[in-house]
Design an enzyme around this catalytic site. Structure first.
Site, mmCIF file in Angstrom:
data_model
loop_
_atom_site.group_PDB
_atom_site.id
_atom_site.type_symbol
_atom_site.label_atom_id
_atom_site.label_comp_id
_atom_site.label_asym_id
_atom_site.label_seq_id
_atom_site.Cartn_x
_atom_site.Cartn_y
_atom_site.Cartn_z
ATOM 1 N N CYS A 69 5.932 128.520 -2.275
ATOM 2 C CA CYS A 69 5.684 127.129 -2.468
ATOM 3 C C CYS A 69 5.570 126.683 -1.031
ATOM 4 O O CYS A 69 4.941 125.631 -0.873
ATOM 5 C CB CYS A 69 6.835 126.457 -3.456
ATOM 6 S SG CYS A 69 6.868 127.059 -4.868
ATOM 7 N N ASN A 70 6.434 126.859 -0.166
ATOM 8 C CA ASN A 70 6.434 126.266 1.126
ATOM 9 C C ASN A 70 5.066 126.459 1.785
ATOM 10 O O ASN A 70 4.502 125.699 2.419
ATOM 11 C CB ASN A 70 7.509 126.632 1.925
ATOM 12 C CG ASN A 70 9.043 125.945 1.561
ATOM 13 O OD1 ASN A 70 8.882 124.922 1.018
ATOM 14 N ND2 ASN A 70 9.966 126.835 1.501
#
Length: 224
Positions: free
Chosen positions: A91-92
């Site tokens: 996600c990052n």
């Protein structure tokens, strides 16, 4: 390097147990099992699709300000990225890729928000850690994710694994119910109609930010 190439490189190192990960193979097998079962369940078929109307929402940003879908759409087309949380490296990397593409979106008159079940404190951490200039909205209990067809409950054996890894989702999210959103990306026109939708129950697979540009150009032809 494309976003997916970065994700694939990380996944290869992670699953190979390279430092600093050093993850046992049994952990990888459990994660694969959960992903395979979510894919097989057909849950992604229930997500919003192109032509659907996006459900209204009002969510808090990291500073506690309430942000509504109507207010966001009053400015132009909107990109919405649903993600799991600051604890998820995939996600990052996606957030970083969206940040890098933000100038292209803004040239087409579009704005961008990310939505996660995590608490505002963790959203502030996401903003700092990934050097973001777009807001992250907190979605308690994944209720908005559910309205978009993305919410699912982790199976008990995956809950046990997360707990053994000290990945305490109830603490991250301020919610005792172990749920997450399938990663999803949507472009919503000013009329609230979904112009682009990409949902994948395999959290290691994410679309490229540039994939949304055709939909954004259709939404704002004069800006293109």
């Amino acid at each position: 390097m494309t976003l997916q190439a970065r994700l694939d490189a990380f996944k290869t190192d992670f699953e190979a147990g390279k430092p600093p990960y050093n993850v046992p193979h049994s952990v990888i097998e459990t994660m694969h099992r959960a992903t395979d079962e979510l894919i097989a369940s057909g849950a992604a078929r229930h997500a919003l699709k192109v032509g659907d109307t996006a459900p209204a929402f009002m969510l808090a940003d990291p500073e506690g300000r309430i942000v509504s879908l109507d207010a966001l759409l009053s400015k132009g087309p909107l990109i919405i990225s649903f993600y799991r949380g600051v604890w998820c490296p995939y996600c990052n990397m996606e957030l970083q890729a969206l940040q890098a593409a933000l100038p292209q979106f803004e040239e087409l008159g579009a704005s961008l928000v990310a939505i996660s079940p995590q608490t505002p404190v963790n959203s502030r951490k996401s903003v700092r850690q990934n050097n973001l200039s777009f807001p992250i909205l907190s979605d308690p209990r994944n209720d908005v994710a559910a309205a978009f067809g993305l919410r699912f409950r982790l199976p008990d054996y995956l809950v046990d694994l997360y707990q053994s890894l000290k990945n305490d989702l109830p603490a991250f999210n301020g919610d005792p119910g172990w749920t997450l959103p399938m990663p999803g990306r949507f472009v919503v026109g000013r009329d609230g109609v979904v112009l682009y939708a990409e949902v994948n129950p395999d959290y290691t697979r994410r679309p490229e930010p540039e994939d949304m540009l055709p939909a954004l150009r259709r939404a704002a032809p004069r800006a293109a």
